[in-house]
Each structure stands twice: as C-alpha cells, then as structure tokens.
Enzyme design. Sequence first.
Site, PDB file in Angstrom:
ATOM      1  N   PRO K  10       0.630   6.520  -2.342  1.00  0.00           N
ATOM      2  CG  PRO K  10      -1.026   7.824  -1.582  1.00  0.00           C
ATOM      3  CD  PRO K  10      -0.712   6.662  -2.531  1.00  0.00           C
ATOM      4  CG  ASN K  11       2.085   8.997   2.625  1.00  0.00           C
ATOM      5  OD1 ASN K  11       3.116   9.862   2.696  1.00  0.00           O
ATOM      6  ND2 ASN K  11       0.864   9.400   2.237  1.00  0.00           N
ATOM      7  NE  ARG K  18       2.537   5.901   6.599  1.00  0.00           N
ATOM      8  CZ  ARG K  18       1.504   5.547   5.689  1.00  0.00           C
ATOM      9  NH1 ARG K  18       1.758   5.030   4.515  1.00  0.00           N
ATOM     10  NH2 ARG K  18       0.154   5.878   5.909  1.00  0.00           N
ATOM     11  CE1 TYR K  23       0.368   1.161   6.589  1.00  0.00           C
ATOM     12  CE2 TYR K  23       1.439   2.778   7.844  1.00  0.00           C
ATOM     13  CZ  TYR K  23       0.275   2.317   7.146  1.00  0.00           C
ATOM     14  OH  TYR K  23      -0.995   2.912   6.903  1.00  0.00           O
ATOM     15  CG  ASN K  74      -0.678  -0.658  -0.829  1.00  0.00           C
ATOM     16  OD1 ASN K  74      -1.483   0.096  -0.663  1.00  0.00           O
ATOM     17  ND2 ASN K  74       0.125  -1.311   0.153  1.00  0.00           N
ATOM     18  CB  ALA K  77      -4.125   7.588   1.604  1.00  0.00           C
ATOM     19  CD  GLU K  98      -8.386  -2.240  -2.711  1.00  0.00           C
ATOM     20  OE1 GLU K  98      -9.204  -3.304  -2.785  1.00  0.00           O
ATOM     21  OE2 GLU K  98      -8.187  -1.309  -2.083  1.00  0.00           O
ATOM     22  CG  HIS K 100      -4.943  -2.195   1.712  1.00  0.00           C
ATOM     23  ND1 HIS K 100      -4.849  -0.768   1.555  1.00  0.00           N
ATOM     24  CD2 HIS K 100      -5.953  -2.343   0.774  1.00  0.00           C
ATOM     25  CE1 HIS K 100      -5.715  -0.406   0.633  1.00  0.00           C
ATOM     26  NE2 HIS K 100      -6.403  -1.310   0.379  1.00  0.00           N
ATOM     27  NE  ARG K 107      -4.044   1.961  10.014  1.00  0.00           N
ATOM     28  CZ  ARG K 107      -3.493   2.601   9.119  1.00  0.00           C
ATOM     29  NH1 ARG K 107      -3.202   1.748   7.939  1.00  0.00           N
ATOM     30  NH2 ARG K 107      -2.980   3.688   9.086  1.00  0.00           N
TER      31      ARG K 107
END
Lengths: 149, 149, 149, 149, 149, 149, 149, 149, 149, 149, 149, 149
Positions: K10-11, K18, K23, K74, K77, K98, K100, K107
């Site tokens: 998502p996103n 964004r 990012y 990835n 969230a 995985e 990121h 964070r």
Amino acid sequence: MKSILVISGPNLNLLGLREPEIYGHTTLQTIHDELVRLGSELGVHVETFQSNHEGAIIDAIHAARGRHQVIVINPGAYSHYSIAIRDAITSVDIPTVEVHLSNVHKREEFRHHSVIAPVAAGTIVGFGADSFYLGLRAAARLATSQDKG
Amino acid sequence: MKSILVISGPNLNLLGLREPEIYGHTTLQTIHDELVRLGSELGVHVETFQSNHEGAIIDAIHAARGRHQVIVINPGAYSHYSIAIRDAITSVDIPTVEVHLSNVHKREEFRHHSVIAPVAAGTIVGFGADSFYLGLRAAARLATSQDKG
Amino acid sequence: MKSILVISGPNLNLLGLREPEIYGHTTLQTIHDELVRLGSELGVHVETFQSNHEGAIIDAIHAARGRHQVIVINPGAYSHYSIAIRDAITSVDIPTVEVHLSNVHKREEFRHHSVIAPVAAGTIVGFGADSFYLGLRAAARLATSQDKG
Amino acid sequence: MKSILVISGPNLNLLGLREPEIYGHTTLQTIHDELVRLGSELGVHVETFQSNHEGAIIDAIHAARGRHQVIVINPGAYSHYSIAIRDAITSVDIPTVEVHLSNVHKREEFRHHSVIAPVAAGTIVGFGADSFYLGLRAAARLATSQDKG
Amino acid sequence: MKSILVISGPNLNLLGLREPEIYGHTTLQTIHDELVRLGSELGVHVETFQSNHEGAIIDAIHAARGRHQVIVINPGAYSHYSIAIRDAITSVDIPTVEVHLSNVHKREEFRHHSVIAPVAAGTIVGFGADSFYLGLRAAARLATSQDKG
Amino acid sequence: MKSILVISGPNLNLLGLREPEIYGHTTLQTIHDELVRLGSELGVHVETFQSNHEGAIIDAIHAARGRHQVIVINPGAYSHYSIAIRDAITSVDIPTVEVHLSNVHKREEFRHHSVIAPVAAGTIVGFGADSFYLGLRAAARLATSQDKG
Amino acid sequence: MKSILVISGPNLNLLGLREPEIYGHTTLQTIHDELVRLGSELGVHVETFQSNHEGAIIDAIHAARGRHQVIVINPGAYSHYSIAIRDAITSVDIPTVEVHLSNVHKREEFRHHSVIAPVAAGTIVGFGADSFYLGLRAAARLATSQDKG
Amino acid sequence: MKSILVISGPNLNLLGLREPEIYGHTTLQTIHDELVRLGSELGVHVETFQSNHEGAIIDAIHAARGRHQVIVINPGAYSHYSIAIRDAITSVDIPTVEVHLSNVHKREEFRHHSVIAPVAAGTIVGFGADSFYLGLRAAARLATSQDKG
Amino acid sequence: MKSILVISGPNLNLLGLREPEIYGHTTLQTIHDELVRLGSELGVHVETFQSNHEGAIIDAIHAARGRHQVIVINPGAYSHYSIAIRDAITSVDIPTVEVHLSNVHKREEFRHHSVIAPVAAGTIVGFGADSFYLGLRAAARLATSQDKG
Amino acid sequence: MKSILVISGPNLNLLGLREPEIYGHTTLQTIHDELVRLGSELGVHVETFQSNHEGAIIDAIHAARGRHQVIVINPGAYSHYSIAIRDAITSVDIPTVEVHLSNVHKREEFRHHSVIAPVAAGTIVGFGADSFYLGLRAAARLATSQDKG
Amino acid sequence: MKSILVISGPNLNLLGLREPEIYGHTTLQTIHDELVRLGSELGVHVETFQSNHEGAIIDAIHAARGRHQVIVINPGAYSHYSIAIRDAITSVDIPTVEVHLSNVHKREEFRHHSVIAPVAAGTIVGFGADSFYLGLRAAARLATSQDKG
Amino acid sequence: MKSILVISGPNLNLLGLREPEIYGHTTLQTIHDELVRLGSELGVHVETFQSNHEGAIIDAIHAARGRHQVIVINPGAYSHYSIAIRDAITSVDIPTVEVHLSNVHKREEFRHHSVIAPVAAGTIVGFGADSFYLGLRAAARLATSQDKG
C-alpha cells in the site's frame, strides 16, 4: 439467629508460631475462641474452619449453602491465585468478608493482588487478629441488615 | 484521652448525593455525627475534616502532629496517585487507617491500586458508611494499645 | 544582578523532622539561609518558596516570569506525577534545575521516574542539603553564562 | 590529603569531536586539566582515567581500593547495562558520584535508566562539563566530611 | 435559557504566551469573549472559569450543580492523572465536553491518555481555539436536545 | 470553492440498523444529505464515500489529491490497526479530521487507541451524527483559513 | 583423564573481600585450591581462570575446544546480559554448568534472569563456595558419563 | 544424627514413565532408594514423600517441624504458582533446597520462574536424577554445618 | 579510492565451525578474501577486523575516522545490548551498514531487537555469507554516491 | 470398545444451581446421563468424574492410563493456573479435549487464558451443556480414528 | 530461466511523490524498469505488481505458485500487522525476500516490528531504491543456487 | 428450513495444499461438500463462501442479514486483528460460531488471541476438518433452538 462461617486458609494453623514479626503471637485457637465469644455478644452464631487444602475450602464453602448467612474468609496464600475459591464464593451467593492479618500492601508485589477481593463484599487488611474481629462485626452487620450507609 | 482525626478527600462532600448506587444515601455530615458518637462510646476524641484540595489534606496531616494519635483517612480519588499525601503520612509518623466506602476492587482497574495502602497500618474497603465506623474501631485499638494479635 | 528562585514542594516544610534517616536533620529554614548566603557569594540574588499545594507551585512558577532568570526546584512527591508543574516550567521558558535530597534511585520503584526531569536543564540527586547548594551553583552558571563545557 | 579518582567510560575520549550539539566542544583533556585545578582549589588530589573497555573500568575501580576515597564516574553507555561495573562499585565500597554531560532524560527511552544510580551516592545530570565539576565538589564533600544536610 | 460552564485547567492562563508553536497566539481572554458571543448566537448562556488548582476546579464543578446544564472543560495536564476531577464530573452528573487545543496524540506518549475522556460525553482535540468553539456547539446541542444522531 | 471529502469506513453502511444503543438511529444516507446541506451553508463542496474495504479507502484517499482540500474520515474499526490508511493520509498530505460517532473511550480497551489520530489535524469523538457535522465545520475552517487560534 | 575448566567472571577476584554478608569470607584462591583437590578426588583434571573482561572470557571459552570436556562457569554480573558469552558457549559445544554463590532469586529483580541458563546443562545457585564444589561434581558426572537419571 | 526430608510434588510419581526425553527413565522409587543409600554414606537420615496434592505437601512441611533439620523439595509444577507451599516453607523455618530434574530454563517461559526459589537456601536445576543427589549433598552440608564458603 | 572497513563481532572467528545449521560452513577468512576481491571489482578498498572484545570494536570504530568512508559491521551478540558500540558509530559519524548472517527474526525473541539498527544506514539480515557481500555492495554505493533512489 | 473419561473440575458439582445466567439450569447429573447415552449412540464407553480437588483430578488422570483412550475435561477455574493438571495430561499421553460451558472470552480477562489448551488436542467453548456433547463427539472421533481432515 | 515476482504494498504507488524526505524522489515505475533491466543482467525473469488491497496481495502470492521461484516483497504498512499476508507466504512455500526503502528502525516504534520477517528468507532495510535492487540480487542467488555461505 | 452461512477467510482456499502437517490434506471443496451433506442430515440449509479480502468477508456478513440464521466462520489470520470483521458480526446480530482447524494455542503467541471470540457464541479449535463439522452441529442447535444446557 444468623450464622457466620469463619474460614482460614493454608498455614494459618501455624499462627502464633509462624513468622511472629509479621503475624503476631496469638494462636488460631485463641482467635477462634474470641470470635465465638464476640459472636454471642453481637447476637450471631459463629462456626470456624481451617484447612491447607484448596479443595477442602471449596467443599466447605459449598456446604455453607443454607446453613450460614455470611462467610468471613482469610484465604491466606490462596488469595493470590485460587480462582477456584473465588468461583466457589460466587457459586454459593453468600456475602463474604475477606480478611488479612498482615498489611499485604507492605509485602512482596505478588501479595498486593487478591483474586478474591472483587467477589467479596469488602476487605479488611493489616490489623492482626483484630482483622478477624472487625471482619466479624462487618459480617454481623451484613447478616442482620441489608441497609448500607 | 486519645484523639483521632478523620479525613475525607475529594468529592466526599457530595456523599449521599453522588452516585448513590455506588456510595449509598448517607451524607457525610451524618457519618461525622455518628463517628463522634461512636468515638465517645469507645473512649476516644474524634475530629473530622474534608477537603477537595490535595494540599489542604497535606496541611491537615501535618497539623495533626502532637494533636492526634491516629488518623483515619478516606483519600477518595487521591488514593490512586497522591504520593504527596502518602509522604505526608510517613512524614508525621502517625498510625493511619485507610478506608473506602465502595469495594474498589469491583470497579475500574485503576481503582485497584492505592499508593496510600503501603504506608497505612491497615485498610478497610467496601462496607459503605460502616467502613468509617470499623476504621474508627481499628483506630481506637491502635490509639489505646500497641498489642497486636 | 541575576535572580534565582528556589522552590520546595510538598512535605519539605517538615525537613529535619521528617524521616531523618532518609532526609537528614537540617531544617528547610537553615537551607534557605545558606542558599541566600551562597547566592551572595556567587553574585546572584536568591528567593525561596515552599508549598504543599500543586496549584500554588504552578502560580509561583508563572509569577517568576520577568523576575527570575533560573529556577531551582525540589518538586518532592510531585516529581513523579505532576504534569501540570512540568507544563508550567515549559510555559514560562525559564531554565530549571531539579534537585532531590535523597537518592531516589535507591528507594521505591515509583520514585525512579520524574516527569520534571525531561524539561529541566539538569538534575542533581542524592547529596542531602548539598543537592540544593550544588543546584544553586549550577543555576548561577546557567544564569550568568550560556557557554556550556 | 584525600584522593579522588575520576573515571570516564566509552566514547568520552572523543568529547569535543563527537555530536557537539549534545556534548559541547570541550575536550576530555581540557576537563581533566580543570578537574585537577579545581581539586587543588578544594584541597583534594585528583586522578583521571578513561577507557572504552568495560573490563578495564572494572580493573580501575578495583585498583582504587586503598588509594582513593571517592570515585566520580561518567559511565557513558555502560550506565544503562553494565551490572558488572555496578558490582565493582559495591565490591570496593568507595562512595561514588555518577555524572552525565547531557540530560539523559531528554533523549532515547533507554537512556533514562541507569543501573549505576542505585549504588551511587548521588547523580548529577545535564550540565555539560559542569557536571564533572559539580561532581568533583560533591565528591570532595563526601571525602572530607560524612555530615550530610 | 440553558447555561454552559467553560472550565480551563492549569497553565491555560498563559495561553498566547506559552509555547505558541503548540498552542497558538490567541489569549484565553480572547477565547472567553468569543465563547460568550458564540453562546448568545447559539442561544445559551456561557460562564468561564480558569484555575491552576485541582481542588478549585473540583469545587467549581460541584458548584455547577443546579446552575449549569452542560460543562465544557479543557483539563490541561490534569487530563492525564486527575481521577479526582473525573470523579467530580460523575458526581454532579452534568454532561461534559472535553476539549484540547493541541493534538495530544502527536505529542508525548503520556498525553495520549485522558482519565476524563471515559466520563465525558465526547472529546474534541487538536483544532486550537476552534476546539473550544466546536466544544461549545456540541455543548449547546446537548443542552437543548437529548436527540442524538 | 473548497472541496471536502467525507469517508466512512467498515460497517458504517449499516448505520441506523447496527447497535442503535451505541450508534443511534440515523442512517448514513441521512447524514450524507445533511453534510452536503451544511457544506453549502458553510460555503464548501462536500463529497461522500463509504467502503468496507481497506484498500478501497486507501485508493479513495489517493484519488483525493488535487481534488479535495480537506478530508473528514470516520475510519471505523480500521482506526485501531490500519497503518496502511494512516500512511495513505500522510502520503497525500491533505489535512484530515478524524471523527467517531460513539465515545470510544467508554468502550473496549482496544478502541481507546487510534493509529490515525497522530496524523490527523484533530479528532472529534462521541457526539453521534453531530461528530460528522462538527467535523465538517472543523474541516471547513481548515480549508478556508490557515489561521489557528 | 577428563579435564574441566572452571571460569569465574567479573569481581569474583575480590571474593572474600567483597560484600561478605552476601558472598562469604572465602577467597577465590582458596576455592581454586579446593577445586583442584576435589577434582583429583573425583578423578578429573581441573583448570581455573578468572577475568573481569567479557572478551577475555569469550576467548577462554573458545580456547577450551579440544582441551576441556566440561566447563563450570560463574559468569557473575555477565549472567544477566552477556549474550556474547552465551553464544560462545553454544559455539564451542562443550557442556557447561552455571554456578552462583549467592541465591540470586533473593536479590534484585534483574538478578533473577540469566541469559546463560538456557544454554547450560544445569544451574546451581545459592550454596556459597559449595556451589562451585557441587558444580564440579555435576561436571565430573557429565564428563565421565552421558547416562542421566 | 541429622534428618532430611525429601519431598516430590505432582506427577513425579510417574517418573521414568512420563516424557522420558525430558525426565529420563529412572523411577522415583529408584531415586528414593539411592537417596537413602547416599544419606547413610553422608551420615544423615533420609525420609521421602510424594504427593500430587498441594495441601498434602503443605501438611508434610508442617509435620517436619522438630523432626527434620533440612528439606529437599522438587515442587514440580507447583514451583510456578504455589505461594501456599512457599509460605509453608517460611512458616516452619527449616532450610530448604529446591531441585528440578530438567533444565526449566530451556522449556516454556512460565517454567522459568519459581515462587519457591526466593525462600529456598539454594536451587539445583537440570541434572536429571543427579539434581536430587546433589541436592542431598547440599542439604547434608546445611544440616551438619552453618559455615558457608 | 574509497575505503570500507568490515568489522565482525564476538564468536564470528568460529564461523564455519560454530552451529553450521544456523551459520553455514564458510569460514570468516574465506569471507574476508571474497570481500577484498568483490571490493576491487566494485572499485573500493576493503579492510577487515574481528574481535570478541566490545572495547576493541569501539577502538576500531574510533580509528576509522579519516581512514574509511563507510563501515560494514556484523556486531554479532553485541547487536542486542551494546549501546557503547552504538554510540561509537554515532560518535565517528561514518555511514554504517549492519549485516547478520542468520535471519535473527526466526530465532529467540531477544535477537529480534538491535540497538545498532537505528543508527545504521540500513540493515541486511538472513542471507548467510551473502549478507556480507550485499552489505559491501550497499556500502560501496554509499561511499561513491550520496544519491539515494 | 473405546472408553472415554469425562472429568469436571471445581464448582461444576453446583451446575444448574450456580450462576444460571452464565451456566444455565441443567445439573451435572443430567449432563452425565446424556453423555453416557450419547456415548452408546457413538459406540464408545463413557465414565464421568467430578472433584473440587486439584490433586484428585491429577490422580484421576493418572489412573486413566491403560483404561481410557481419550479424556474430555472441563477444568473449570483450574484451566487458568493449574500447570500441575497440564503436566498430568502430558504425563499420561492420552489425547484430551478441553470444554467450557460459558464463552470464557466474554468474561474477565484472566479467563481468556488456559494453561491446558496448549496440551489439549482441541478446545470447545461457549455452547453450554452442548460443549460437553460436542466434546464427546470430538473425543469419539479421536478414539476411533487418527485420520484428521 | 528462473522467474522472480516483485510485490509492492500500500501507498508505494505514490513513491516519488509521497514524503520524499523519507522515501526519495524515484517513482515506482522507474524502479520497476530498473528491476527488469537488472534481472536480465542477472539472468532472471522479473515481474512486478503493486496493490493497496491486502486481499489482492494475498491473491497475487497464491498465483505465484508454479510460476515464480522467489518473491521480493515490500509489504509497506502491512508488514506490521498482516498475518494474512504472512500466512500466504508460508502457504505457497516460495522463498521470499522482504525489503523496505526507509530504515524502519529509525521511525515510529510500531514500524520496528515486522510480522513478515520471521517467514522471509531475509530482510533488507534502509537503502532507498537500492533496497529493491539488493533484494533482487539476493533473490537471484536464492533462485539459482541453494548454497549459503 | 433454517439456513447457515459458512465463511472461510484468507489462505483457506489453499487448504490441503498449504502446510499439511498443520492443516491436513483435505481440500476446502471437500469440506464444503461434506458441510452441505451434514447440513441436510441435520435439517439445515448450508451455504459456503471463501475470500482472501477482509472487505469481501464483511460484505458477505452484511448480506447474510435476513437470509441466514447462524454463521460459522473460520476467520483464518483475520481472527487475530480484524476488528472490522468483529464489528460486522455484532452489526448484523446473527449468532456466529468461530472455528479453527489447527490448535492455535500450540502455535505462535500471536495466534492465541482472537478478536472474534468475544463476539462469537462459541469457539471450536483444533480438530482439523472436524472443527467445521462440529461447528455446523453447534450452529444447527443454535438455529433450531434457543434452549441452552
């Protein structure tokens, strides 16, 4: 005449012998005698019972149905984990006063929590043998009157 | 003659008006009158005090030094967070009996813990106005005798 | 001449009388006198204030705006829960030194955490009355110089 | 003449170079020089030591027995987990003052807790290089006098 | 005509002066004036009150009985620990709207929890002075109608 | 003319039918109609959207870029765990008002925490359908003015 | 003949000098001598090693490969956090007996947990110097026999 | 001649039959025989007892007063929650050695904590039947000598 | 030509020998040779270092200032508690890549948390020796370019 | 013919009398009769047992070895803390079905966790007396077939 | 030729638009193009997929069975709570890497934990778009070789 | 004739293919066929539905209103976090039986908690495909009778 059952849990048979700096020097027999005497002063019948066995305490609570109007209980160490005794109290639906001789809130962390307290009418903690006598007074009030101030 | 100070904390001035299903219908004035009467029956002098102000309660505890031999306190909501009142009690070194009208262990989680209890002599919880009267009996015993059973 | 306000919280008025094995025998008045004397040695004006009332301490912090350049505060028990005093300190934007007489880290778990510490310039803990005097030295440095080593 | 050992832990050798926005621009050598100077002003002998090795700090604390009367220590990151250094301090039974340059309570959660603090005489936090100098003053008081206010 | 009491807690007297990056530049007096004006637009009477004293806020809530139909309260820092104010609200049984100027959920962890919220009718958070005005609108609706959509 | 998107999350399509003792009897369609009406009163354009699908809500937030100036969202159950919706809100950088019909702080523990709240401009909780209308007012203010009181 | 390595961690070099009320008056040298003597009685070779340095203990464990059949280790304070020593033990795949002189379960909370215990064959706690001797007996059994009862 | 009571708790009667990959193949009877034999080698009298009933174990501990000088106990599952057995041990004031056959620290999280350990003299964990024999050696030392190394 | 320092922490010297089912059969020397070779392919100079001593690793990080542009570190067990190594990394302000051979998230709970990760540029976990090689590629990118995608 | 033992724990003897709003009006005897009847319909022998004594339940589980192929147990309150009963089940290695009459997940937090569940074959919760009957069906399947869908 | 599926959650469709400070400015399309190019350099086929819908990502993972040999994901969230995606990965039994973009460990606390990581082969975190490219390299190694260093 | 909807959540479409050591070899289609057959034996209509999409499951639950009298749901991984599905169940007010194939209490900690369980009528866990069939029996009882034993 109303009848009140006073139950003492594990290790209370050693009262007066066990850790007197915490629990004092009075024996359980002396307390039982005084409870009966105070009961007759307050106009209630008093019976006493002690066991180190969780199951025997549950049996005694069950047997109180129809025979006693209020229970005074010092659950000793079982206060902190015996959900079975807690359920026995709610099962028989008899108002119950929880008492402790020592101030459990001054001792180990795990003694600060009682699984019995939320199903008791009330709790009296920290006055030595007087906890029993104050507990009997509270119980006599519960037995003879439902009016709460 | 021994003297006992009975302190009531925040919102107890509304007793009898506030949430009667939890706290009953008796007003604080009625309880104060009965405490004085019971005190004279027990042979102790009783004074009463109520405030919604944490600082005022601390001041009252300080002022008790040299004037009262035992304190009975219903700290109300301050029971759960006023370390300042707790420290006041240890500062004056006067034996203190903590009382609560409702059975706090049946209510919200945050009411199960009292910061006052570990510095009190003992605690009486859940008997309505009787909590005050049983507390006064316990206090009278502490005032007139150091022998604990 | 720079001015420093020294605030003491609840129960510190009993200093020297209260739990001397923890807090020592010096009274707050003696400390206040020594602080004024040491202030004049360090070339700063010193004013002192004590209250048991959380609200009064907040009012005093507010009143310090424009009058004092640094605050030294011993918040006592309020250290552990008075977010209102914490917010008062950040509201007035005056550098603040937190002091404690006893080593709070040797005492009950709940005394290990201060809600004031994160908004203080620094903290001095455990040196008895010397905590106040070291705190005044730190405050005088903050008042007279922004250079930090 | 009393002797005080000042110990600095890991990464303090980079002081003045490392994260100056947190730790300032003064080097450790400058601080050591000032400590010796301030020591002679206060009438105490001062020795300094720095290591990045936990074991070497423990060895230094052991070696202080019979040679130094007080230790001032900035344990750096070891504050938060070196129970071995904590035990070294209690083993040698020398009063110890813990100091930190930055206000650890304003930083990451894990820096809020020191395993050294409960065995220290006291703690001074957040005044930059002044933390060392205030710490030396506190140590000199501990070395030359047992009277606490 | 319905009457609404608007209470502001500790440090809100410094509004407009205190941390404007968080709380904005409007003073509490300006907000009070606007609340009275908006109240008359909405057909309700508005009274305002501010105090830094927990006890004084409790007293004000008690005094609202019989005089105001709804309370709007910004409890400030007391939101996070004043069970005494919480109990005052339930004691008087007056619908209460909790408001906060800043978005407390964006700030320190301890500001995410309000002990007042569970006894409030509802909560409005994060809109600066608008939080008060939206709160007054919500209160006016509660005062003039029990119909909830 | 500014445009505001009002998003409702899972199960809100059953509003008026679902648990009316918690959520009231008004249907979502009625609320949508009133929002459009109130929007025109406030001088803003209002569009509404409801979905039970987390992904569809994220798509809708993405699509709002360049079309709407403020979002009002009732994330329903997703409030408590949808970090994906939270990230969608921060991704599009559109000010967002979070609303809840019921007072979530009176309900199950897990409803007390919203992962959306820290990225919202503000939150309105507990006023039934009025939460939406107050939220629209807040949104209109955010859309038409950056001045915060 | 089987060979057993006995490792002692930080501060154990001060044994007999350090906190005798906890650790007794016997020095580590006396224990080492007795371990060698008991080893020859049990028919095993015994070597001893002590260091305050975590890294040196890891090096010693690595060096034990091919030279010793069992390790007895008193990790001292490193028991509670040295995952590096734990990993050293699993790396060399030599059965290891963990011993502690004092009953760690009677002391501070953080001493109740050992990161070494889950990778040890077994643990002996609380018997003073006897913990070492019982540990050597257990180690000799592990070295000479894989039969477990 | 000193006498030592060896108590085994719930499910240990199935030893040798129950989960042999954890507890080994030796039966409890074999262990009891070996304990008596080892006792006579060490010059102490040994008695053994097993029960699945918490109350019966408490009764046995009480009965040990005046008859046994040390207790060795494998409390089995009761280790993790029987505060009643813990209190029995402190009540009779007889030094007690806690033993476990398996390495409880390698098993489920809840087996890592023993409520008995803080009131035991010491604990021996993980050596199979050898845990009992090492426990008896420790007990014999405690019985015949108070000198701790 | 850019230079990259590759640091390996405790027990990695046993690589290929230690727990091959977790860490594989390649020795550290083989990995070091391949890193140098891959470095020359990528146009960067590579130096390697291994130690079991926390302090020695800190010293090595300090020594990297002015000599290496990026660090690749496999902190081994120190990942989970060495705040001192973490501070060393932030002290020297050299971009650092953290690598782990095994997938720490599949192993014991305490291996899921790294105190190094928040100060690293990034982390590579679980690809055996490939973790080092991927880490070197990431480091070479960081060394030769600040442009991030 | 396969045999199934159905065990009921503390307070279940009061079934039908105790808290009927939670547990219904059927007595345990009625359930036992129906279980025997349903058993014969399913082609399995059924025996029933109830006790308030933890030790007696453990004894009964031990006695099931060699006599019953599956156990159905409603451990009552012991579900939440009797690790001793849990260990008894794993000791005898008989597949066990755990049943509860009430939906424990709707009740107090402490009833949400069962120490028995992880060693049971499966669990059936919340269907009143039907929980027993569904449990017997599951048990009969386990007894007569090892094929799982 | 081996085939690798690269999934973005998502996103990530807003990448480059964004929060570029977290990012970066590269769009997802640019990354997808580079992944295909790098794949052909490494000799593997690459397909890419993005969705904001948890269910669609699960469907895509299911569809990978028999078509792709490794997955690079990835999860955005969903990393922090989608046990459903975790189960999808274990269901299809395809090695998964995985990745990121940002260093999640720098964070919010809730981003430090991934429910995907324990079922992934390995994890790459914090290198911006390079995380994808390093992830593809790792995947290509997993696809073409089972030899792990 | 009563109608029962059987819903299966994410990854259950792979049943029989996915992790057969946990979930067995039976496919979901086989289970669906058997459920329909068993339904007709029990005199109830059965419909089945499976989706990997949380939103689609919510939509299906909403659509059940007025069409089905009971729901049987295996929420799969959504059991552990989908408060949205939980709210869907309470929204439609249809009695719901939760089933799980594997014994979730034997697996990862996070599978021990279901957010669905407190709003289900009851739960059946651990009997493989039999969990569905026992669940249908329980559902049929709920559909045809409100009498609970």
